[in-house]
Design a protein around this motif. Sequence first.
Motif, PDB file in Angstrom:
ATOM      1  N   ARG A 125       0.727  -0.844  -0.489  1.00 11.85           N
ATOM      2  CA  ARG A 125      -0.013   0.301   0.508  1.00 11.85           C
ATOM      3  C   ARG A 125       0.877   1.398   0.233  1.00 11.85           C
ATOM      4  O   ARG A 125       2.068   1.455   0.836  1.00 11.85           O
ATOM      5  N   ARG A 126       0.725   2.552  -1.416  1.00 11.25           N
ATOM      6  CA  ARG A 126       1.624   3.783  -1.318  1.00 11.25           C
ATOM      7  C   ARG A 126       0.160   4.350  -0.725  1.00 11.25           C
ATOM      8  O   ARG A 126      -0.874   4.678  -1.100  1.00 11.25           O
ATOM      9  N   GLY A 127      -0.131   5.136   0.107  1.00 13.91           N
ATOM     10  CA  GLY A 127      -0.716   6.356  -0.059  1.00 13.91           C
ATOM     11  C   GLY A 127      -1.993   5.749   0.391  1.00 13.91           C
ATOM     12  O   GLY A 127      -2.557   4.725   1.091  1.00 13.91           O
ATOM     13  N   GLU A 128      -3.203   6.065  -0.781  1.00 11.13           N
ATOM     14  CA  GLU A 128      -4.601   5.836   0.153  1.00 11.13           C
ATOM     15  C   GLU A 128      -4.990   4.273  -1.282  1.00 11.13           C
ATOM     16  O   GLU A 128      -5.967   3.893  -1.485  1.00 11.13           O
ATOM     17  N   THR A 129      -4.320   3.916  -2.162  1.00 15.97           N
ATOM     18  CA  THR A 129      -3.430   2.367  -3.078  1.00 15.97           C
ATOM     19  C   THR A 129      -3.077   1.371  -2.979  1.00 15.97           C
ATOM     20  O   THR A 129      -1.702   1.337  -2.072  1.00 15.97           O
ATOM     21  N   GLU A 130      -3.551   0.159  -3.051  1.00 14.05           N
ATOM     22  CA  GLU A 130      -2.702  -0.899  -2.959  1.00 14.05           C
ATOM     23  C   GLU A 130      -2.166  -2.005  -4.011  1.00 14.05           C
ATOM     24  O   GLU A 130      -3.113  -0.675  -4.832  1.00 14.05           O
ATOM     25  N   TYR A 131      -1.242  -1.903  -5.044  1.00  9.45           N
ATOM     26  CA  TYR A 131      -0.888  -1.087  -5.675  1.00  9.45           C
ATOM     27  C   TYR A 131      -0.332  -3.091  -5.502  1.00  9.45           C
ATOM     28  O   TYR A 131       0.442  -4.118  -5.065  1.00  9.45           O
ATOM     29  N   GLY A 132      -0.327  -4.539  -6.297  1.00  5.48           N
ATOM     30  CA  GLY A 132      -0.473  -5.818  -6.630  1.00  5.48           C
ATOM     31  C   GLY A 132      -0.455  -6.597  -7.582  1.00  5.48           C
ATOM     32  O   GLY A 132      -0.257  -5.761  -8.697  1.00  5.48           O
ATOM     33  N   ILE A 133       0.257  -7.366  -7.433  1.00  5.28           N
ATOM     34  CA  ILE A 133       0.380  -8.742  -8.470  1.00  5.28           C
ATOM     35  C   ILE A 133      -0.454  -9.780  -8.038  1.00  5.28           C
ATOM     36  O   ILE A 133      -0.192 -10.252  -6.685  1.00  5.28           O
ATOM     37  N   LYS A 134      -1.268 -10.310  -8.802  1.00  9.58           N
ATOM     38  CA  LYS A 134      -2.356 -11.567  -8.860  1.00  9.58           C
ATOM     39  C   LYS A 134      -1.800 -12.863  -9.571  1.00  9.58           C
ATOM     40  O   LYS A 134      -1.150 -12.901  -9.578  1.00  9.58           O
ATOM     41  N   ALA A 135      -2.502 -13.943  -9.125  1.00 11.14           N
ATOM     42  CA  ALA A 135      -2.338 -15.354  -9.943  1.00 11.14           C
ATOM     43  C   ALA A 135      -2.138 -15.464 -11.241  1.00 11.14           C
ATOM     44  O   ALA A 135      -1.107 -16.324 -11.756  1.00 11.14           O
ATOM     45  N   ILE A 136      -3.503 -14.321 -11.450  1.00 11.16           N
ATOM     46  CA  ILE A 136      -3.512 -14.478 -13.480  1.00 11.16           C
ATOM     47  C   ILE A 136      -2.891 -13.690 -14.577  1.00 11.16           C
ATOM     48  O   ILE A 136      -3.165 -13.092 -14.501  1.00 11.16           O
ATOM     49  N   PRO A 137      -1.834 -13.994 -14.447  1.00 10.41           N
ATOM     50  CA  PRO A 137      -1.284 -12.704 -15.290  1.00 10.41           C
ATOM     51  C   PRO A 137      -1.526 -12.267 -17.242  1.00 10.41           C
ATOM     52  O   PRO A 137      -1.246 -12.424 -17.800  1.00 10.41           O
ATOM     53  N   LEU A 138      -2.907 -12.118 -17.013  1.00 10.39           N
ATOM     54  CA  LEU A 138      -3.306 -11.975 -18.367  1.00 10.39           C
ATOM     55  C   LEU A 138      -4.611 -10.443 -18.377  1.00 10.39           C
ATOM     56  O   LEU A 138      -5.672 -10.420 -18.738  1.00 10.39           O
ATOM     57  N   GLY A 139      -3.581  -9.288 -18.314  1.00  7.79           N
ATOM     58  CA  GLY A 139      -4.316  -7.706 -18.618  1.00  7.79           C
ATOM     59  C   GLY A 139      -4.000  -7.818 -16.639  1.00  7.79           C
ATOM     60  O   GLY A 139      -3.235  -7.865 -15.502  1.00  7.79           O
ATOM     61  N   GLY A 140      -4.679  -6.482 -16.435  1.00 12.92           N
ATOM     62  CA  GLY A 140      -4.537  -6.159 -14.681  1.00 12.92           C
ATOM     63  C   GLY A 140      -5.720  -4.181 -15.152  1.00 12.92           C
ATOM     64  O   GLY A 140      -6.837  -4.807 -15.629  1.00 12.92           O
ATOM     65  N   TYR A 141      -6.353  -4.209 -13.726  1.00 12.60           N
ATOM     66  CA  TYR A 141      -7.031  -3.139 -13.542  1.00 12.60           C
ATOM     67  C   TYR A 141      -6.934  -2.409 -13.278  1.00 12.60           C
ATOM     68  O   TYR A 141      -6.057  -2.547 -11.223  1.00 12.60           O
ATOM     69  N   ILE A 142      -7.650  -1.355 -12.317  1.00 11.08           N
ATOM     70  CA  ILE A 142      -7.320  -0.525 -10.957  1.00 11.08           C
ATOM     71  C   ILE A 142      -8.971  -0.190 -11.171  1.00 11.08           C
ATOM     72  O   ILE A 142     -10.502  -0.412 -11.487  1.00 11.08           O
ATOM     73  N   ARG A 143      -9.094  -0.313  -9.482  1.00 11.37           N
ATOM     74  CA  ARG A 143     -10.870   0.131  -9.205  1.00 11.37           C
ATOM     75  C   ARG A 143     -10.495   1.168  -8.763  1.00 11.37           C
ATOM     76  O   ARG A 143      -9.835   1.824  -7.613  1.00 11.37           O
ATOM     77  N   ILE A 144     -11.798   2.039  -9.397  1.00  9.03           N
ATOM     78  CA  ILE A 144     -12.233   3.166  -9.029  1.00  9.03           C
ATOM     79  C   ILE A 144     -13.585   3.382  -8.236  1.00  9.03           C
ATOM     80  O   ILE A 144     -14.542   2.147  -8.238  1.00  9.03           O
TER      81      ILE A 144
END
Length: 415
Positions: free
Chosen positions: A18-37
Motif C-alpha cells: 500500500r502506498r498512500g490510499e492505493t494498494e499496488y499488487g500482482i495477481k495470480a493470473i497474468p492476463l491483463g490488469g485493472y484499477i478499481r475506482i
Amino acid sequence: MRVPQFMVGFGPTIWSRRRGETEYGIKAIPLGGYIRIVGMIPPAEEGESRRATRMRRFIAEVRGQALNDVLPTDGARVFYGKPWWQRIIVMFAGPFHNLVLAVVFFTLMLTVFGTGVVTTTLRSVPACVLPAGADKAADCTTPVTPVGKVCATGQAGCALPEQSPAAKAGLRPGDKILAVGGKPIEPTAFDSWTVVQDAIRGSAGRPLDLTIERQGQRRDVTVTPIENTVYTDATSQKTTTAGYLGVSPLVGFARQSITDVPSYLGMVVSGSVQKLVQMPQRIPQVFQAAFMGAKRDANGPIGVVGVGRISGEVFALQKVSALEKVSLFFQMLAGVNLVLFLFNLLPIYPLDGGHVAGALYEKLRGTVAQVRGRPDPGPFDIARLMPVAYVVAGVFLAMSALLFVADIVNPITLG
C-alpha cells in the motif's frame, strides 16, 4: 477519483503493497490488469420501482457492493460524481495507451528493423492464362474450357490457354516495376504491389504503361491486361472478374520511411476492424475444428496458445534472420495492443467503451431534458446493464476457452 487498488493480473493476490490510499499488487493470473475506482455505479435513481423481482434484487446487490467502497470522506471523488467528459477521459485513457504503444511498436518495426513486403520485382511470368480454380492438371499445353477444366480437343469451347499479356509484352522474371501509368512507385514500399495490382485489375482491355528496370537498364513497356477470373485476395476462395496480366511478385524484407507509418497504420486498423466484425461468423468453424474434426481455417481467429505456437515456429526457422525475428516480435506486440484498443472501445458494458457510451448517453439525455425545460436526470444508472455485463463476460470466457481448446487439439501451424 479515489483508486483503492491497482493490480496486474486477476484472481488471488500474490503480492501487494500500500502506498498512500492505493494498494499496488500482482495477481495470480497474468492476463491483463485493472484499477478499481470508487463509485463506478451510482445510487438508485429517485422514483425507481421497488417491486421485488429477481433482476432488481440482483442489480440492488451489485449496487450495494459497489457503494460499500464509498467512504464518507470521498465526497466528490467518486466516479459517478464527476462530469461526463471527465469520465470519458478516464475510461478512454487505458485503450488510448494501447494505441500509443501500437503506434510506437509499429513505427520501430517499420523504420528501424524493417518488415516483410511484397516488392514490385517480378518472381515469375507465366506463359499462359489459367482462370482461378482451374484443374491442377491444367497447364499451357493442355486444352481447357473457359473455366479451366481439362477437356479434349474438338469439344465446344475447348482450346489451349491464351498466352499471358505479360509474356506477350516481353516481361521477364527479375524485372522491377518502377512506375505505373507514369506514376513512380518505390519497389520495396509496403503498399507498392497493391498499387500495381489495382492498376492491372482496373485496366482490362486497355493499354497500361509500365516503366521497368532490367539488368540496370530502364525501359518503358505497354501491356494490355485481359479480363480473367481471379481470386479477390490471397487469403480468399472467392473469385471476381478483373484485369489480368500474368505476373507474380517477389517477397522481400525492407525498412520503410517514417512518412509511411500513418498509411500503414490505417491499413492495419482497417483490416483489424474487419476481422473483429467477422469474428462471430468464424466461431462456428472454430467449434467444428475443435470438437468435430473439421479442418482449421488458417485465416480464422486464434488464442494466446496459438499465437505462442506460431511465434515459436517462426523463431525456430533457420532461414529467418535475427532482424526479421525481432521485427516479428515488435509486430506482434503492436498487433496485440491495437486489438486491445479496438476491442476495449466496443460500446458494450463492462468494456471501457460501454462506460464511454453510458457517459455520452447521459450527456445526450441531459441535453434533451434541458431543451425541454426539465431538470437534469443526473448520472446514468449503469447498474441496469449489469445483466448484460455478465452475459458479455460469459461469452468472452466461452470464446477464450474454445480458442484454447482449438489451439491445442487442432492448431494453426506454418505448415
